[in-house]
Scaffold this active site. Sequence first.
Site, PDB file in Angstrom:
ATOM      1  N   HIS A   1      -1.305 -12.866 -27.227  1.00  0.00           N
ATOM      2  CA  HIS A   1      -0.375 -12.082 -28.029  1.00  0.00           C
ATOM      3  C   HIS A   1       0.801 -11.603 -27.187  1.00  0.00           C
ATOM      4  O   HIS A   1       0.652 -11.327 -26.002  1.00  0.00           O
ATOM      5  CB  HIS A   1      -1.067 -10.844 -28.602  1.00  0.00           C
ATOM      6  CG  HIS A   1      -2.251 -11.155 -29.440  1.00  0.00           C
ATOM      7  ND1 HIS A   1      -3.341 -10.320 -29.518  1.00  0.00           N
ATOM      8  CD2 HIS A   1      -2.548 -12.208 -30.245  1.00  0.00           C
ATOM      9  CE1 HIS A   1      -4.249 -10.838 -30.340  1.00  0.00           C
ATOM     10  NE2 HIS A   1      -3.787 -11.991 -30.784  1.00  0.00           N
TER      11      HIS A   1
ATOM     12  N   LYS B   1       2.348  -2.977 -21.530  1.00  0.00           N
ATOM     13  CA  LYS B   1       1.082  -2.303 -21.824  1.00  0.00           C
ATOM     14  C   LYS B   1       0.224  -2.162 -20.584  1.00  0.00           C
ATOM     15  O   LYS B   1       0.325  -2.941 -19.637  1.00  0.00           O
ATOM     16  CB  LYS B   1       0.313  -3.002 -22.927  1.00  0.00           C
ATOM     17  CG  LYS B   1      -0.012  -4.449 -22.704  1.00  0.00           C
ATOM     18  CD  LYS B   1      -0.703  -5.017 -23.942  1.00  0.00           C
ATOM     19  CE  LYS B   1      -0.320  -6.433 -24.193  1.00  0.00           C
ATOM     20  NZ  LYS B   1      -0.858  -6.947 -25.429  1.00  0.00           N
TER      21      LYS B   1
ATOM     22  N   TYR C   1      -5.951   0.155 -24.538  1.00  0.00           N
ATOM     23  CA  TYR C   1      -4.557  -0.266 -24.359  1.00  0.00           C
ATOM     24  C   TYR C   1      -3.669   0.975 -24.435  1.00  0.00           C
ATOM     25  O   TYR C   1      -3.888   1.835 -25.276  1.00  0.00           O
ATOM     26  CB  TYR C   1      -4.088  -1.173 -25.499  1.00  0.00           C
ATOM     27  CG  TYR C   1      -4.993  -2.304 -25.855  1.00  0.00           C
ATOM     28  CD1 TYR C   1      -4.753  -3.581 -25.362  1.00  0.00           C
ATOM     29  CD2 TYR C   1      -6.077  -2.110 -26.710  1.00  0.00           C
ATOM     30  CE1 TYR C   1      -5.583  -4.634 -25.712  1.00  0.00           C
ATOM     31  CE2 TYR C   1      -6.904  -3.161 -27.056  1.00  0.00           C
ATOM     32  CZ  TYR C   1      -6.648  -4.414 -26.559  1.00  0.00           C
ATOM     33  OH  TYR C   1      -7.468  -5.455 -26.903  1.00  0.00           O
TER      34      TYR C   1
ATOM     35  N   ASP D   1      -5.294 -15.727 -34.684  1.00  0.00           N
ATOM     36  CA  ASP D   1      -5.456 -16.359 -33.376  1.00  0.00           C
ATOM     37  C   ASP D   1      -5.911 -17.810 -33.517  1.00  0.00           C
ATOM     38  O   ASP D   1      -5.443 -18.687 -32.796  1.00  0.00           O
ATOM     39  CB  ASP D   1      -6.448 -15.581 -32.516  1.00  0.00           C
ATOM     40  CG  ASP D   1      -5.909 -14.232 -32.054  1.00  0.00           C
ATOM     41  OD1 ASP D   1      -4.704 -13.965 -32.233  1.00  0.00           O
ATOM     42  OD2 ASP D   1      -6.703 -13.435 -31.524  1.00  0.00           O
TER      43      ASP D   1
END
Length: 183
Positions: free
Chosen positions: A63, A72, A132, A168
């Site tokens: 991603h 991130k 995250y 995905d």
Amino acid sequence: MKAREVPEIAGAYLFEPTPYTDERGFFCRTFDAGVARSVGLDPGAFVQDSVSRSARGVLRGLHLRSGAGEAKLVRCSYGRIFDVVVDLRASSPTYRNRAFFELSGETQVTLYVPAGCAHGFQALTEPADVSYRIDRPHDPAEDVTIAFDDPQLAIPWPLPVTSMSRRDREAPGLAEALKREES
């Protein structure tokens, strides 16, 4: 806590805590604003925290975000994961490089993924929790997904994939995703 550069990906860092262990278990700092500042990151830029739980073999990714991208901090808070970063910043000296890590709840190491890099992971344990911290609110319209098994990337996923999201599973290959990104 110390920060260590990831040589394969310009601007990526591993933040390695110093756990204090005794008969009760351990305690460690998982984020330190001063250490983040020491490598040029603005600790105040992070605006959203999220967590995922995955069963062994689950694959999430690859991603990234279009537009300004998304930086991130990624940490496996419980269990173990095989973590992947792919540099897709055309102006980067490490463009198209890949880096692989095993992140675990045992070490609590945090990976900083710069904006413009694709990210994904596979859970190696039952379960694996991943935390995250991202620098922009999530906007699904900016989501970009790349096929986890694209031969150009040749990522050595360690386990057979037991489950993944439909998005995905149906993701385009790297070349097609980059074309979409440019348009």
